[in-house]
Design a protein around this motif. Sequence first.
Motif, short mmCIF file in Angstrom:
data_model
loop_
_atom_site.label_atom_id
_atom_site.label_comp_id
_atom_site.label_asym_id
_atom_site.label_seq_id
_atom_site.Cartn_x
_atom_site.Cartn_y
_atom_site.Cartn_z
N MET A 1 0.85 -1.17 0.00
CA MET A 1 0.00 0.00 0.00
C MET A 1 0.89 1.24 0.00
O MET A 1 1.88 1.28 0.72
N ASN A 2 0.53 2.22 -0.79
CA ASN A 2 1.38 3.41 -0.85
C ASN A 2 1.13 4.34 0.34
O ASN A 2 0.14 4.23 1.05
N ASP A 3 2.07 5.26 0.54
CA ASP A 3 2.01 6.16 1.71
C ASP A 3 0.78 7.06 1.69
O ASP A 3 0.18 7.31 2.74
N LYS A 4 0.39 7.54 0.53
CA LYS A 4 -0.76 8.43 0.42
C LYS A 4 -2.04 7.69 0.84
O LYS A 4 -2.86 8.22 1.60
N ARG A 5 -2.19 6.48 0.36
CA ARG A 5 -3.36 5.68 0.69
C ARG A 5 -3.39 5.35 2.19
O ARG A 5 -4.42 5.45 2.83
N THR A 6 -2.24 5.00 2.73
CA THR A 6 -2.14 4.70 4.16
C THR A 6 -2.52 5.92 5.00
O THR A 6 -3.26 5.80 5.98
N LYS A 7 -2.07 7.09 4.59
CA LYS A 7 -2.39 8.32 5.31
C LYS A 7 -3.89 8.60 5.25
O LYS A 7 -4.51 8.98 6.25
N LEU A 8 -4.51 8.41 4.09
CA LEU A 8 -5.94 8.62 3.94
C LEU A 8 -6.74 7.67 4.83
O LEU A 8 -7.70 8.07 5.48
N ILE A 9 -6.33 6.42 4.85
CA ILE A 9 -7.02 5.43 5.68
C ILE A 9 -6.91 5.80 7.15
O ILE A 9 -7.88 5.71 7.90
N GLN A 10 -5.76 6.27 7.56
CA GLN A 10 -5.57 6.69 8.96
C GLN A 10 -6.44 7.91 9.27
O GLN A 10 -7.05 7.99 10.34
N GLU A 11 -6.52 8.85 8.35
CA GLU A 11 -7.37 10.03 8.55
C GLU A 11 -8.85 9.63 8.64
O GLU A 11 -9.59 10.17 9.47
N ILE A 12 -9.27 8.70 7.81
CA ILE A 12 -10.64 8.20 7.85
C ILE A 12 -10.92 7.55 9.20
O ILE A 12 -11.94 7.81 9.83
N PHE A 13 -9.99 6.74 9.66
CA PHE A 13 -10.14 6.09 10.96
C PHE A 13 -10.24 7.12 12.07
O PHE A 13 -11.12 7.05 12.94
N ASN A 14 -9.35 8.10 12.07
CA ASN A 14 -9.34 9.14 13.11
C ASN A 14 -10.64 9.94 13.12
O ASN A 14 -11.22 10.19 14.17
N LEU A 15 -11.08 10.35 11.94
CA LEU A 15 -12.30 11.14 11.85
C LEU A 15 -13.52 10.31 12.27
O LEU A 15 -14.41 10.80 12.96
N TYR A 49 -10.72 6.63 -1.52
CA TYR A 49 -10.48 6.95 -0.11
C TYR A 49 -10.56 8.45 0.13
O TYR A 49 -11.13 8.91 1.11
N ARG A 50 -9.98 9.22 -0.78
CA ARG A 50 -10.01 10.67 -0.64
C ARG A 50 -11.45 11.19 -0.69
O ARG A 50 -11.85 12.03 0.11
N LYS A 51 -12.24 10.67 -1.61
CA LYS A 51 -13.64 11.08 -1.73
C LYS A 51 -14.41 10.71 -0.47
O LYS A 51 -15.25 11.49 0.00
N TYR A 52 -14.14 9.56 0.09
CA TYR A 52 -14.85 9.15 1.30
C TYR A 52 -14.45 10.03 2.49
O TYR A 52 -15.31 10.41 3.29
N LEU A 53 -13.18 10.38 2.58
CA LEU A 53 -12.74 11.28 3.64
C LEU A 53 -13.42 12.64 3.50
O LEU A 53 -13.91 13.20 4.48
N ASP A 54 -13.49 13.16 2.30
CA ASP A 54 -14.19 14.42 2.05
C ASP A 54 -15.66 14.31 2.45
O ASP A 54 -16.22 15.23 3.04
N PHE A 55 -16.28 13.19 2.11
CA PHE A 55 -17.67 12.95 2.48
C PHE A 55 -17.83 13.00 4.00
O PHE A 55 -18.75 13.64 4.52
N LEU A 56 -16.95 12.32 4.74
CA LEU A 56 -17.03 12.31 6.20
C LEU A 56 -16.88 13.72 6.78
O LEU A 56 -17.62 14.12 7.68
N LYS A 57 -15.93 14.46 6.25
CA LYS A 57 -15.71 15.83 6.72
C LYS A 57 -16.96 16.68 6.50
O LYS A 57 -17.37 17.44 7.38
N ASN A 58 -17.56 16.55 5.33
CA ASN A 58 -18.76 17.32 5.03
C ASN A 58 -19.94 16.91 5.91
O ASN A 58 -20.71 17.76 6.35
#
Length: 82
Positions: A1-15, A49-58
């Motif tokens: 898994m690449n670093d960007k994807r890992t970071k997004l998954i961690q942000e999703i988990f945290n949020l 993952y990025r779209k889902y994180l944006d969705f959660l933030k919204n």
Amino acid sequence: MNDKRTKLIQEIFNLTTIIQKTCPELYKNLSETPLFISYEEKEIKTEDYRKYLDFLKNQLKEFSKTYRKTKGVNSIKTYKIL
């Protein structure tokens, strides 16, 4: 898994954890929200993952606005992640 994807998954988990602890009403509804990921794709892409994180933030942002209006209080903090 690449670093960007890992970071997004961690942000999703945290949020998601923040939502679970501070907005249980919203958290219950997240499981009812469909993800718009193509069934034709064999894997979830980094963009998904990025779209889902944006969705959660919204969702949290809108929930916070509504909560303040209906409750007349400002008890939901604005998190740095937003």
